[in-house]
Motif scaffolding. Structure first.
Motif, short mmCIF file in Angstrom:
data_model
loop_
_atom_site.label_atom_id
_atom_site.label_comp_id
_atom_site.label_asym_id
_atom_site.label_seq_id
_atom_site.Cartn_x
_atom_site.Cartn_y
_atom_site.Cartn_z
N GLY A 153 -11.25 27.78 -8.72
CA GLY A 153 -10.60 27.10 -9.85
C GLY A 153 -9.09 27.22 -9.82
N SER A 154 -8.55 28.02 -8.90
CA SER A 154 -7.10 28.19 -8.81
C SER A 154 -6.45 26.92 -8.24
N VAL A 155 -5.25 26.61 -8.75
CA VAL A 155 -4.45 25.52 -8.20
C VAL A 155 -3.74 26.03 -6.94
N LEU A 156 -4.00 25.39 -5.81
CA LEU A 156 -3.44 25.85 -4.55
C LEU A 156 -2.05 25.26 -4.27
N THR A 157 -1.88 23.97 -4.55
CA THR A 157 -0.59 23.33 -4.26
C THR A 157 -0.55 21.96 -4.92
N ASN A 158 0.63 21.36 -4.95
CA ASN A 158 0.81 20.00 -5.45
C ASN A 158 0.75 19.01 -4.28
N ASN A 184 -3.06 15.39 -9.36
CA ASN A 184 -2.21 15.49 -8.16
C ASN A 184 -2.04 16.93 -7.69
N GLN A 185 -3.04 17.77 -7.97
CA GLN A 185 -3.03 19.15 -7.51
C GLN A 185 -4.31 19.45 -6.75
N LEU A 186 -4.18 20.26 -5.71
CA LEU A 186 -5.34 20.67 -4.93
C LEU A 186 -5.91 21.94 -5.55
N VAL A 187 -7.19 21.88 -5.95
CA VAL A 187 -7.85 22.97 -6.67
C VAL A 187 -8.99 23.53 -5.81
N ALA A 242 0.83 -1.20 0.00
CA ALA A 242 0.00 0.00 0.00
C ALA A 242 0.87 1.26 0.00
N PRO A 243 0.36 2.36 -0.58
CA PRO A 243 1.07 3.64 -0.44
C PRO A 243 1.33 3.92 1.04
N SER A 244 2.46 4.54 1.31
CA SER A 244 2.88 4.69 2.70
C SER A 244 2.84 6.13 3.21
N GLY A 245 2.47 7.09 2.36
CA GLY A 245 2.44 8.46 2.84
C GLY A 245 1.95 9.44 1.79
N ILE A 246 1.49 10.61 2.25
CA ILE A 246 1.02 11.69 1.38
C ILE A 246 1.57 13.00 1.93
N THR A 247 2.02 13.87 1.03
CA THR A 247 2.51 15.18 1.44
C THR A 247 1.85 16.27 0.62
N ILE A 248 1.28 17.28 1.29
CA ILE A 248 0.78 18.48 0.62
C ILE A 248 1.86 19.55 0.77
N LEU A 249 2.35 20.06 -0.35
CA LEU A 249 3.53 20.91 -0.32
C LEU A 249 3.28 22.28 0.30
N LYS A 250 2.03 22.73 0.32
CA LYS A 250 1.72 24.04 0.89
C LYS A 250 0.41 23.92 1.66
N SER A 251 0.35 24.54 2.84
CA SER A 251 -0.85 24.38 3.67
C SER A 251 -1.44 25.72 4.12
N LYS A 252 -0.88 26.86 3.67
CA LYS A 252 -1.42 28.16 4.03
C LYS A 252 -1.76 28.93 2.75
N PHE A 253 -2.99 29.48 2.72
CA PHE A 253 -3.47 30.14 1.51
C PHE A 253 -4.19 31.45 1.88
N ASP A 254 -4.08 32.44 1.01
CA ASP A 254 -4.78 33.70 1.23
C ASP A 254 -6.27 33.52 1.00
N GLU A 255 -7.04 34.29 1.73
CA GLU A 255 -8.48 34.30 1.47
C GLU A 255 -8.75 35.00 0.14
#
Length: 332
Positions: free
Chosen positions: A205-210, A243-246, A187-200
């Motif tokens: 529709g904007s791509v927030l992070t990978n 693989n991008q958070l939108v 099984a996959p062993s981990g997930i990482t979100i490269l950025k976790s802080k975003f402006d209001e």
């Protein structure tokens, strides 16, 4: 041939200061077997004779307890009757294919010695191979080969080790073995979100992070998706694409300062791993969009009074300024 030695001989350890050694050779001078006998004191071979029935009679002297017989004085004479035996000629194991991640303690294979002597009782051991440390993956329990350290196919796909089969007379044979490690779907062993802080107020529709996933299987294809479960409260505000958070719903710091999402990584064998992430919203300085005043009163002398003034966006400090034509409310 009978002799005396002060050291180890042909893989057999000396038992004391000096031991008696018996070795057998074929007609071409090739050594067939060696047997080391002795006490923890000084043992010396004096001679070796053969009998009509094929026995060997070893004669010598000892200062210690030789073959279980207690010394009667300072130095005793001993005789030892030896039946020449055939050395073990080979070793087999019942299995040479091992799955990665096999649990420690699992019986992997049965070991069998080969000997022309039908009544041979074997003792098995792992011998250090100067070219390999793979014996560390195994242990021996009787005639069973046991997993001591679980192998990982992505690191090693073969293990090489050496076994020794010894008979009750101390004769032995060594043999090398190669075990193949087979890959299993992990099984996959981990997930990482490269950025976790975003402006209001980021545009929908904007791509927030990978998003990066980790899978021990190097050739595995991993799918990322948002799933319901503990920590999925704000999944509706986002989607995952390539693989991008939108962003799916506008972020507003004044309404919510953080979001919680739950992400699943699944491979082509439907093994899955899920992880919850906290995303944080940054406050930005927003322009007022409306003004509300209550109980405004202006008399003929241009005196203005009111109970309160408020904005529909950020709370600001404001003041009244008088113009030629009207009163204006401005924010500092």
């Amino acid at each position: 041939l009978a002799a005396t030695t002060n050291g180890n001989l042909n893989g057999q350890e000396n038992r004391g200061y000096s031991d008696v050694a018996i070795t057998a050779h074929d007609t071409n001078g090739k050594q067939l077997w060696t047997s080391l006998l002795g006490s923890d004191q000084i043992d010396v071979a004096a001679g070796l004779n053969s009998t009509k029935d094929g026995r060997l009679i070893l004669v010598g002297s000892t200062n210690g307890i030789f073959e279980g017989k207690i010394n009667q004085g300072t130095r005793d004479v001993f005789t030892k009757s030896v039946y020449p035996s055939n050395p073990p000629s080979g070793i087999t194991i019942s299995n040479t294919v091992l799955k990665e991640n096999t649990a420690v303690g699992t019986k992997f294979a049965t070991i069998s010695g080969i000997d022309l002597d039908i009544d041979t009782k074997f003792t098995y051991s792992l011998i250090k191979d100067p070219e390999s440390n793979d014996d560390a993956y195994f242990a021996i329990d009787g005639n069973n080969l046991i997993i001591k350290n679980s192998p990982d196919y992505e690191r090693r796909n073969q293990l090489k080790f050496r076994l020794r089969a010894s008979d009750q007379g101390g004769l032995y044979v060594d043999e090398d073995f190669m075990v193949s490690i087979t890959d299993t779907s992990e099984a996959p062993s981990g997930i990482t979100i490269l950025k976790s802080k975003f402006d209001e107020d980021i545009v929908i529709g904007s791509v927030l992070t990978n998003i990066i996933s980790y899978d021990p299987d190097v050739d595995s294809t991993v799918k990322l998706e948002l799933v319901t479960g503990i920590g999925s409260d704000d999944n509706y505000s986002f989607k995952i694409s390539n693989n991008q958070l939108v962003l799916e719903k506008k972020l507003n710091f004044e309404q919510k300062k953080s979001c919680s999402i739950r992400v699943r990584a699944s491979d082509n064998e439907l093994n899955k791993f899920e992880q919850v992430f906290q995303l944080f919203i940054n406050d930005i300085n927003e322009a007022p969009t409306d003004i509300t005043a209550t109980n405004i009163f202006i008399n003929e002398f241009n005196f203005c009074s009111f109970d309160s003034v408020s904005s529909t966006t950020d709370t600001k400090v404001f003041s009244l300024t008088r113009s030629i034509l009207s009163w204006e409310v401005s924010f500092l």
